[in-house]
Structure formats: structure tokens, C-alpha cells
Design an enzyme around this catalytic site. Structure first.
Site, PDB file in Angstrom:
ATOM      1  N   GLU A 135       0.854  -1.184   0.000  1.00  0.00           N
ATOM      2  CA  GLU A 135       0.000   0.000   0.000  1.00  0.00           C
ATOM      3  C   GLU A 135       0.893   1.238   0.000  1.00  0.00           C
ATOM      4  OE1 GLU A 135      -3.651   2.153   2.485  1.00  0.00           O
ATOM      5  OE2 GLU A 135      -2.838   0.245   3.210  1.00  0.00           O
ATOM      6  N   GLY A 192       3.825   2.025  10.239  1.00  0.00           N
ATOM      7  CA  GLY A 192       3.592   1.512  11.580  1.00  0.00           C
ATOM      8  C   GLY A 192       3.037   0.107  11.566  1.00  0.00           C
ATOM      9  N   ALA A 193       2.031  -0.115  10.725  1.00  0.00           N
ATOM     10  CA  ALA A 193       1.415  -1.439  10.625  1.00  0.00           C
ATOM     11  C   ALA A 193       0.603  -1.485   9.343  1.00  0.00           C
ATOM     12  CB  ALA A 193       0.532  -1.721  11.833  1.00  0.00           C
ATOM     13  N   MET A 194       0.377  -2.687   8.832  1.00  0.00           N
ATOM     14  CA  MET A 194      -0.337  -2.858   7.572  1.00  0.00           C
ATOM     15  C   MET A 194      -1.268  -4.045   7.667  1.00  0.00           C
ATOM     16  SD  MET A 194      -0.971  -1.837   4.585  1.00  0.00           S
ATOM     17  CE  MET A 194      -2.121  -2.648   3.473  1.00  0.00           C
ATOM     18  N   ASN A 253      -2.635  -6.242   5.661  1.00  0.00           N
ATOM     19  CA  ASN A 253      -2.700  -7.283   4.637  1.00  0.00           C
ATOM     20  C   ASN A 253      -3.579  -8.448   5.086  1.00  0.00           C
ATOM     21  OD1 ASN A 253      -0.295  -5.898   3.387  1.00  0.00           O
ATOM     22  ND2 ASN A 253       0.641  -6.718   5.238  1.00  0.00           N
ATOM     23  N   GLU A 304      -5.708  -2.798  13.003  1.00  0.00           N
ATOM     24  CA  GLU A 304      -5.376  -3.630  11.849  1.00  0.00           C
ATOM     25  C   GLU A 304      -6.301  -4.837  11.756  1.00  0.00           C
ATOM     26  OE1 GLU A 304      -3.577  -2.157   9.861  1.00  0.00           O
ATOM     27  OE2 GLU A 304      -2.717  -0.698  11.247  1.00  0.00           O
ATOM     28  N   HIS A 353      -9.638  -3.875  10.191  1.00  0.00           N
ATOM     29  CA  HIS A 353      -9.563  -3.697   8.740  1.00  0.00           C
ATOM     30  C   HIS A 353      -9.992  -4.951   7.988  1.00  0.00           C
ATOM     31  CE1 HIS A 353      -8.189   0.217   7.580  1.00  0.00           C
ATOM     32  NE2 HIS A 353      -7.079   0.189   8.291  1.00  0.00           N
ATOM     33  N   GLU A 412      -9.986   3.993   6.292  1.00  0.00           N
ATOM     34  CA  GLU A 412      -9.179   4.438   7.427  1.00  0.00           C
ATOM     35  C   GLU A 412      -9.995   5.217   8.461  1.00  0.00           C
ATOM     36  OE1 GLU A 412      -6.533   3.210   8.095  1.00  0.00           O
ATOM     37  OE2 GLU A 412      -5.705   2.491   6.198  1.00  0.00           O
TER      38      GLU A 412
END
Length: 566
Positions: free
Chosen positions: A127, A267-269, A271, A304, A307, A326
Site C-alpha cells: 500500500e 507503523g502497521a499494515m 494485509n 489492523e 480492517h 481508514e
């Protein structure tokens, strides 16, 4: 930089993709010096596209093209065009299988976008537009495909091979190498693709869903950090239980994985099924971590995880809609943290961030709407406006609709759009349709930049026991938007009227809806002049011009039943 990188992209110019990809099968051959990526895509022409273009352009960046074939036939040099922007396939059929082989160099990828290697571990960050550094592809969020991923690497240096979805096969690949095959049954855009390969250790636990399914929970960290994961895995379990209880959302894969390493540029994703974190958001030692560290980790892990539905199962049509995932997910993690800890303290902290950073952004040269109209570089729009003000926009919808209708709106949103890439308008439409509340004017919160300002005037008619409250709204000029051109916002204003003993006066309502530039609200048959508690729980991201005397403020500080205002 190329001309394409400098060009401005406008939301109004959006067009549906000319082609769609149903299935993508990836095969990674990870080596010490380079990596070969074989990508097999099943592609079809999009019948909804306005133009019937015979050529197909695939994004690509810093790739070495090894081969390209359509329906098993290698293409000749006059059947495609390769440049620094990508790969153009000339005169393609309506349906075909595309096989592309590329070579990438993870050790040289200092941007940490796409596939890179740092500290001996292979990792990805896709991303917003990193997947084009892995293979030639339609790198846009509204192209959603089912992914399978085969990873082959040296067994000694990379004993752990991870990707999205469920693990379906592992085995020996000869020559000291091994492989793992992952299948993700849910269509996703390529920005949610993830791969991790390296020498990591794992802490394991489980979670039983509301339907009785047992989910394996895995957190992978570098050696020596295993004893610092307890808080993270408990936070994950709390998040999963909360999302089921509050929104009825159950996790959908067999395994949920978190990888926490030092060399992550975000920071974080989120996926799908394989979240990648910077280790500071996962690792906690009782000897060094503060209370704020524990709260912050709990919130980020929840964010996360949430999401999985608000961003993954339903994703954004284009990057202008970034707040669709977001802003909504920030609101959800704020609500989670409020339920896990102290709601008033959480609200005060969230508003402190908003006032300290987002209000400043709104007042400066980088002011932009929650849903921007244009961008040159999408990475510049990962801002407190898109995230935190976006969360306040969702919170205002929650305030206007109430808890039950908001839940109905969320249910309808998932029912309509599961597996789709949609817009902020689609979200608002689901909320309006489920609740019967007209939110057309409310959508100015998405399109108009700046922080609205309120001025308050009070009148007290003692002989009639009538209290008159007049509120005016305005919004200062911001880049590309003058104050004169801005329409009145639909602003939810929570309030209370206190008597001289500090008790709330029952006036039959606790919420005012400000829809005009100036609006008057009358309250009759009151026994005495009330003290106004305005904008309770900070019900809208606005500024209010001071109007109350010190004595009134001291009275509210001592007596107001709203913890935020007090």
C-alpha cells in the site's frame, strides 16, 4: 522523476478498469542476490468499461522483464511495449491467461516498497502502489482477484514462509530449499498482498468464534522477542471478541498472523490475514513499557484486525476514498479502546490529537477535504485529516443515527458491498437507507476542507421562562475553497441545560441538528435561567468561540454530567 509521477490525478476523472483479473497465481523463487517472480493472471475485458481499448497497460516499476506469454505463447517484441511506467500488451483478446516472469532485487530496494530484504528477512509493503515493484499488474484498488502464492527459499536462512490466506501445502524443493503454498479464498486488491520469509520465531494461541470455529493465532517475531508478545496476543483476542459482539463480524480465515519486525517503513499494515507491524507496536516488556505503550499497542492491533472487514472484505474504489477504510476503522478502534478502558479518557485523548494536529492541518497550506479531489502523490494523503477527521465524520453519523440505526447501516453496507471496491458515497447511502435519515447535506463533511467555527448567543426571557439559543456557523477559506463558496455543514450538537443546583433540566432532547448558517432554538417553561453545556462528548470537529463567563465555566467544571465537557 518521470512526467507521470509529477502529473496531477483528479477524482472526477475516475474510470472503471478496462480489464478485470479474476485469479492471480504467484510463484516466488527467493535467492541471495535476486528473486524471480512468476505471475499467472486470468484476465477478461470489463464489459462495464466506457472504452473498448484493445491494449492492456500494466503498472511496473524497477522490474527486469524475463518473459511474457498470452495463452501459453511467448510474445514477440512487436506485441508489447516496455517503458519505465510499465508494460503495454498490444491487441489482447477479450479473455486470456497472462504469464509474466520478472526479476527483482530485494537487497537493493531501499524504498521498502514492494518486496525488500532487511536484516536477512524478506518482507513486502504494497500500500498504496508497491505491488508494481513486484510484478507487472493492474495496480489499482478496484481490481480484486483471488490470490494463490507459492514461496520457495533456502530452508536454513528462511525457515518461515508466509503469505495471505490459508496454508494448503508445504514441502521439500531440493537443493536445501523448501516451499509453502498459500491460498486466499477472498478477492482482494493487490495492495493487500503480503509475503514474509525469514528466520522468525512464533508464539501461538487460539480464538473460538461465535459460530464455533477455532482460529489459530500466530505472532512471528525475531529471535529474542518471544517473551514480549503476551500483551499483543491478548489484545488480538479482545479485538476479535469485541468485533463479534458489537458489529457481528467474525474472522473468516483459518489462521490470523501478525509479523513484527524492526525494518518496516509504516507503523502497521492490514494485509489480509497477515498483518505486518513495526515491532514497537507489538512488543512489550513489563520492565520498560509504560501504561500508554500498552494502550497504544492494544489500539493499533485492534485497528489492523478491524480492517479485515472495513478495508479488506470491503475496500476503496480509488485512493481518493482512503477515508472509507481508514476513517471508519479509526472510529472502530477508538470505540474498542473506549469499551476496554475509560471512555471519557479515550475521548479526551482522541480530541486532543484532533485539536493539536488536525485543526492545525486544516488551518495551513496542506488543508484538504476528508475525500480529496486531486493528488500528485497518494502517499502524501495518509494524514490526520483522512484518518482522524474521517473518524469524526463517522462518529457524527453514529450520533445522528443512534447506536441501533448505525448498526443497521453497517449491516446493510456489508450486505451490499462485501467483496467490492466502493466509495464514501456508498457508505453514506447504506447508512441513510438503513435508518431513513437524510444525509445528503451531511456529505459536505467529505468534500469541504477546513474546521467549521461556531458562535453562540443566548437570550433569557425571565417572565416567560424562555431560553433562546442562536448558533452561527462559518468555515474559513482553505486552499482552492473560499469561505463564500462553502455550504452549511450538517452539524450534530449534543447539549445539556443545567439548573442552579447543577442538575440536568429535562427539555425532551439532547441533540440539536445545525443545518443552516444561523439557526435559533427555543426552550420554554423553564423555572430559571439555565447554564448551557454545549458540544457534549465533542459531538462535532468544530471550534467554538468563547462566550461564557469564568463563573459559568467553573460551575460546569464542578457540575456538568458530561465527563468530556467537565
Amino acid at each position: 522523476m518521470s512526467e507521470k509521477q509529477h502529473s496531477t490525478i483528479y477524482r472526477k476523472d475516475y474510470q472503471v478498469p478496462g480489464f478485470l483479473i479474476n485469479q492471480l497465481d504467484l510463484d516466488f523463487r527467493l535467492g541471495q542476490e535476486s528473486c524471480v517472480v512468476n505471475a499467472k493472471s486470468r484476465i477478461k475485458r470489463n464489459v462495464s468499461a466506457a472504452e473498448n481499448d484493445r491494449d492492456l497497460f500494466l503498472n511496473g516499476d524497477s522490474l527486469e522483464l524475463l518473459s511474457v506469454a498470452i495463452n501459453g505463447q511467448n510474445l514477440l517484441s512487436n506485441q508489447y511495449h516496455l517503458d519505465e511506467k510499465g508494460l503495454t500488451l498490444l491487441q489482447v483478446p477479450d479473455r486470456f491467461v497472462l504469464e509474466v516472469s520478472t526479476r527483482v532485487f530485494p537487497d537493493k530496494n531501499t524504498a521498502l516498497e514492494g518486496l525488500y530484504r532487511s536484516s536477512g528477512n524478506f518482507c513486502t509493503q504494497c500500500e498504496a502502489e508497491g505491488f508494481r515493484k513486484i510484478t507487472f499488474y493492474l495496480d489499482r484498488p478496484d481490481v480484486m482477484a483471488r490470490f494463490t502464492t507459492r514461496i520457495e527459499a533456502d530452508r536454513e536462512s528462511c525457515p518461515v514462509l508466509l503469505s495471505n490466506g490459508n496454508l494448503v501445502d508445504t514441502g521439500d524443493a531440493g537443493g536445501g530449499r523448501h516451499f509453502a503454498l498459500w491460498d486466499d479464498p477472498f478477492p482482494k486488491p493487490c495492495y493487500l498482498f503480503a509475503l514474509v520469509a525469514g528466520d522468525l520465531v512464533c508464539i501461538k494461541d487460539k480464538f473460538v468464534t461465535m459460530s464455533g470455529r477455532t482460529i489459530d493465532l500466530h505472532i512471528y517475531v525475531e529471535s529474542g522477542n518471544l517473551d514480549k508478545c503476551e500483551h499483543a496476543i491478548v489484545s488480538l483476542q479482545k479485538s476479535m471478541a469485541w468485533d463479534e459482539e458489537v458489529f457481528g463480524l467474525e474472522y473468516d480465515l483459518d489462521t490470523y498472523m501478525i509479523v513484527a519486525v524492526d525494518d518496516v517503513n509504516m507503523g502497521a499494515m492490514e494485509n489480509k490475514g497477515l498483518n505486518i507491524f513495526n515491532s514497537k507496536y507489538v512488543l512489550a516488556s513489563k520492565e520498560t513499557a509504560t501504561d500508554q505503550d500498552y494502550l497504544g499497542m492494544e489500539g493499533v492491533i485492534a485497528h489492523e484486525y478491524f480492517h479485515n472487514w472495513t478495508g479488506n472484505r470491503v475496500t476503496c474504489r480509488d485512493w481518493f476514498q482512503l477515508s472509507l477504510k481508514e476513517g471508519l476503522t479509526v472510529f472502530r478502534d477508538q470505540e474498542f479502546s473506549s469499551d476496554m478502558n475509560s471512555r471519557p479518557v479515550q475521548r479526551i485523548e482522541d480530541v486532543r490529537v484532533l485539536r493539536s494536529f488536525q485543526f492545525r492541518e486544516d488551518a495551513g497550506p496542506m488543508a484538504h477535504p476528508v475525500r480529496p479531489d486531486s493528488y500528485v502523490e497518494i502517499n502524501n494523503f495518509y494524514t490526520v485529516t483522512v484518518y482522524n477527521k474521517g473518524a469524526e465524520v463517522i462518529r457524527m453519523i453514529h450520533t445522528l443515527l443512534g447506536i441501533d440505526n448505525f448498526r443497521k447501516g453497517m449491516d446493510l453496507y456489508f450486505q451490499r458491498h462485501d467483496g467490492q471496491a466502493v466509495t464514501c458515497d456508498d457508505f453514506v447511502a447504506a447508512m441513510a437507507d438503513a435508518s431513513g435519515v437524510d444525509l445528503d447535506q451531511f456529505k459536505y463533511w467529505y468534500s469541504q476542507s477546513g474546521t467549521p467555527a461556531l458562535t453562540v448567543t443566548e437570550q433569557w426571557q425571565e417572565k416567560d421562562g424562555k431560553y433562546r439559543l442562536t448558533i452561527r456557523q462559518s468555515c474559513p477559506s482553505t486552499p482552492s475553497q473560499s469561505s463564500f463558496s462553502k455550504k452549511a455543514f450538517h452539524i450534530p450538537v449534543r447539549f445539556g441545560l443545567l439548573d442552579s443546583k447543577g442538575h440536568d433540566i429535562d427539555v425532551g432532547m439532547t441533540l440539536l441538528e445545525l443545518k443552516e448558517k444561523e439557526q435559533t432554538f427555543d426552550f420554554e417553561n423553564l423555572p430559571e435561567k439555565p447554564v448551557l453545556s454545549l458540544l457534549r462528548d465533542f459531538s462535532a470537529p468544530v471550534k467554538v468561540a468563547p462566550w461564557q463567563h469564568r463563573e459559568q465555566l467553573a460551575f460546569l467544571m464542578a457540575n456538568d454530567s458530561d465527563p468530556f465537557n467537565r
